[in-house]
Design an enzyme around this catalytic site. Structure first.
Site, PDB file in Angstrom:
ATOM      1  N   GLU A  26     -92.750  -5.991 -76.259  1.00 15.28           N
ATOM      2  CA  GLU A  26     -93.934  -7.133 -76.731  1.00 15.28           C
ATOM      3  C   GLU A  26     -94.039  -6.800 -78.284  1.00 15.28           C
ATOM      4  O   GLU A  26     -94.303  -7.779 -78.923  1.00 15.28           O
ATOM      5  CB  GLU A  26     -95.028  -6.584 -75.769  1.00 15.28           C
ATOM      6  CG  GLU A  26     -94.878  -7.010 -74.382  1.00 15.28           C
ATOM      7  CD  GLU A  26     -94.696  -8.574 -74.135  1.00 15.28           C
ATOM      8  OE1 GLU A  26     -95.132  -9.486 -75.173  1.00 15.28           O
ATOM      9  OE2 GLU A  26     -94.014  -9.050 -73.445  1.00 15.28           O
ATOM     10  N   TYR A  38    -103.354 -10.415 -76.300  1.00 13.34           N
ATOM     11  CA  TYR A  38    -102.234 -10.699 -75.795  1.00 13.34           C
ATOM     12  C   TYR A  38    -101.259  -9.663 -75.285  1.00 13.34           C
ATOM     13  O   TYR A  38    -100.782  -9.880 -74.212  1.00 13.34           O
ATOM     14  CB  TYR A  38    -101.597 -11.762 -76.901  1.00 13.34           C
ATOM     15  CG  TYR A  38    -100.082 -12.318 -76.307  1.00 13.34           C
ATOM     16  CD1 TYR A  38    -100.122 -13.355 -75.514  1.00 13.34           C
ATOM     17  CD2 TYR A  38     -98.934 -11.713 -76.497  1.00 13.34           C
ATOM     18  CE1 TYR A  38     -98.853 -14.055 -75.073  1.00 13.34           C
ATOM     19  CE2 TYR A  38     -97.832 -12.062 -75.988  1.00 13.34           C
ATOM     20  CZ  TYR A  38     -97.831 -13.293 -75.434  1.00 13.34           C
ATOM     21  OH  TYR A  38     -96.572 -13.608 -74.591  1.00 13.34           O
ATOM     22  N   ASP A  43     -98.943 -17.828 -74.560  1.00 16.01           N
ATOM     23  CA  ASP A  43     -98.242 -17.984 -75.899  1.00 16.01           C
ATOM     24  C   ASP A  43     -98.303 -19.486 -76.132  1.00 16.01           C
ATOM     25  O   ASP A  43     -98.621 -20.308 -75.521  1.00 16.01           O
ATOM     26  CB  ASP A  43     -97.049 -17.085 -75.899  1.00 16.01           C
ATOM     27  CG  ASP A  43     -95.929 -17.842 -75.065  1.00 16.01           C
ATOM     28  OD1 ASP A  43     -96.124 -18.832 -74.230  1.00 16.01           O
ATOM     29  OD2 ASP A  43     -94.756 -17.347 -75.126  1.00 16.01           O
ATOM     30  N   CYS A  84     -89.466 -27.010 -71.506  1.00 17.25           N
ATOM     31  CA  CYS A  84     -90.225 -27.723 -71.979  1.00 17.25           C
ATOM     32  C   CYS A  84     -90.424 -27.301 -73.584  1.00 17.25           C
ATOM     33  O   CYS A  84     -91.552 -26.870 -74.153  1.00 17.25           O
ATOM     34  CB  CYS A  84     -91.621 -27.543 -71.580  1.00 17.25           C
ATOM     35  SG  CYS A  84     -92.950 -28.644 -72.036  1.00 17.25           S
ATOM     36  N   CYS A  86     -86.272 -31.657 -70.236  1.00 16.96           N
ATOM     37  CA  CYS A  86     -86.635 -31.900 -68.647  1.00 16.96           C
ATOM     38  C   CYS A  86     -85.679 -31.958 -67.655  1.00 16.96           C
ATOM     39  O   CYS A  86     -85.599 -31.183 -66.723  1.00 16.96           O
ATOM     40  CB  CYS A  86     -87.492 -33.110 -68.501  1.00 16.96           C
ATOM     41  SG  CYS A  86     -88.854 -33.315 -70.004  1.00 16.96           S
ATOM     42  N   CYS A 138     -86.408 -29.115 -64.985  1.00 19.23           N
ATOM     43  CA  CYS A 138     -87.846 -28.656 -65.045  1.00 19.23           C
ATOM     44  C   CYS A 138     -88.392 -29.058 -63.463  1.00 19.23           C
ATOM     45  O   CYS A 138     -88.387 -30.163 -63.062  1.00 19.23           O
ATOM     46  CB  CYS A 138     -88.628 -29.447 -65.934  1.00 19.23           C
ATOM     47  SG  CYS A 138     -90.376 -29.127 -65.875  1.00 19.23           S
TER      48      CYS A 138
END
Length: 309
Positions: A47, A132, A150, A200, A206, A211
């Site tokens: 992270e 976060y 995010d 996305c 898509c 998607c």
């Protein structure tokens, strides 16, 4: 399904929405080594590294870092200069992140007896760990976080749920928390971030990415794919960009022209003293001059435009 405390309407078949995303993710997703571990130290390193670096580039650095300092105890005992040096050598962004990670490892060892806190609040006590990152570690290591939000997740929520962009300060966290099934933060957060990263995207894929939310998505239905990080593209026809291009092409052909010779050649409604006249054209030329593309000069009482020499 409407939440009385929010300003959006979730799909009535929310269970189907959730299952569609999880099935899509579990069927095919990018393989990253940190997705195969629930070790909070390994996840924290990922992270922190990925805050300013694309995930594909993080893999080698992450693996090298953990090979050199495989535990918080070994990282805490390391010379900080070596940790910062590693960070610099791998172009991982601000060096203070390496310093904070080194100090956080020391906190785990000295303040928490070698064990990571398991909640977002507890993780925030570690140096350099904000809300976060704390939530991400709690989710991916302990399956005990809230929804991770995010830029990718904001984009997904904004496009999928039309009501959210009617608010001045879109409540992404509340919506994301409503969407996430209880007790599934690890897989859900991975899945919805993957959706934003590969399907996305700023330029949506898509159909190509299959998607799973197309049947519920407002953007897919309306064709409006704007988002917080994807502003509406102004129409090219009649735009300033179009006229800038016409100026360059016209001057390329004619060499140099006075304003009243140039104006009619780039727009049919040009009139010297009209709304689209010399003042308008001079402003356009000033922009092009600032960009180093056009220069203007005075000759015989007229302003002459030509391409930058």
């Amino acid at each position: 399904m409407t939440d009385p405390d929010t300003e959006w309407t979730l799909p009535e078949d929310l269970a189907a929405v959730r299952q569609a995303l999880l099935a899509w993710y579990e069927d095919d997703h990018r393989e990253f080594p940190w997705r195969r571990t629930d070790d909070p130290y390994e996840i924290l390193v990922c992270e922190v590294m990925s805050q300013q670096t694309q995930l594909e580039r993080v893999v080698e650095a992450w693996e090298g870092f953990l090979e050199r300092w495989p535990t918080t105890a070994e990282l805490a005992a390391a010379d900080r200069a070596d940790v910062v040096g590693f960070w610099t050598d791998h172009s991982l962004g601000y060096n203070n992140r390496a310093k904070y990670l080194h100090e956080a490892a020391g906190q785990v060892e000295t303040e928490f007896d070698g064990e990571f806190p398991t909640t977002p609040g507890g993780l925030e006590e570690l140096m350099g760990v904000g809300p976060y990152t704390a939530n991400a570690v709690a989710s991916f290591a302990f399956n005990a976080g809230d929804a991770v939000v995010d830029t990718n997740v904001e984009r997904v929520c904004y496009r999928a749920f039309s009501e959210i962009h009617n608010t001045e300060d879109p409540p992404y966290q509340k919506l994301a928390d409503e969407l996430m099934p209880d007790g599934r933060s690890r897989v859900w957060n991975n899945a919805i971030m993957e959706l934003g990263a590969v399907a996305c995207k700023k330029t949506p894929r898509c159909d190509e990415a299959d998607c799973p939310w197309r049947e519920w998505c407002d953007a897919y239905e309306t064709g409006d794919f704007t988002a917080p990080d994807v502003p509406t593209q102004p129409s090219f026809e009649g735009s300033r960009r179009q006229f800038r291009g016409r100026v360059i092409r016209t001057l390329s052909e004619y060499g140099e022209l006075s304003l009243d010779e140039l104006g009619p050649r780039i727009r049919v409604d040009y009139t010297s003293d009209g709304d689209y006249g010399q003042d308008w054209l001079q402003d356009l030329l000033d922009d092009l001059s600032d960009d180093g593309m056009v220069q203007t000069l005075e000759r015989d009482g007229k302003t002459i435009a030509r391409l930058q020499q």
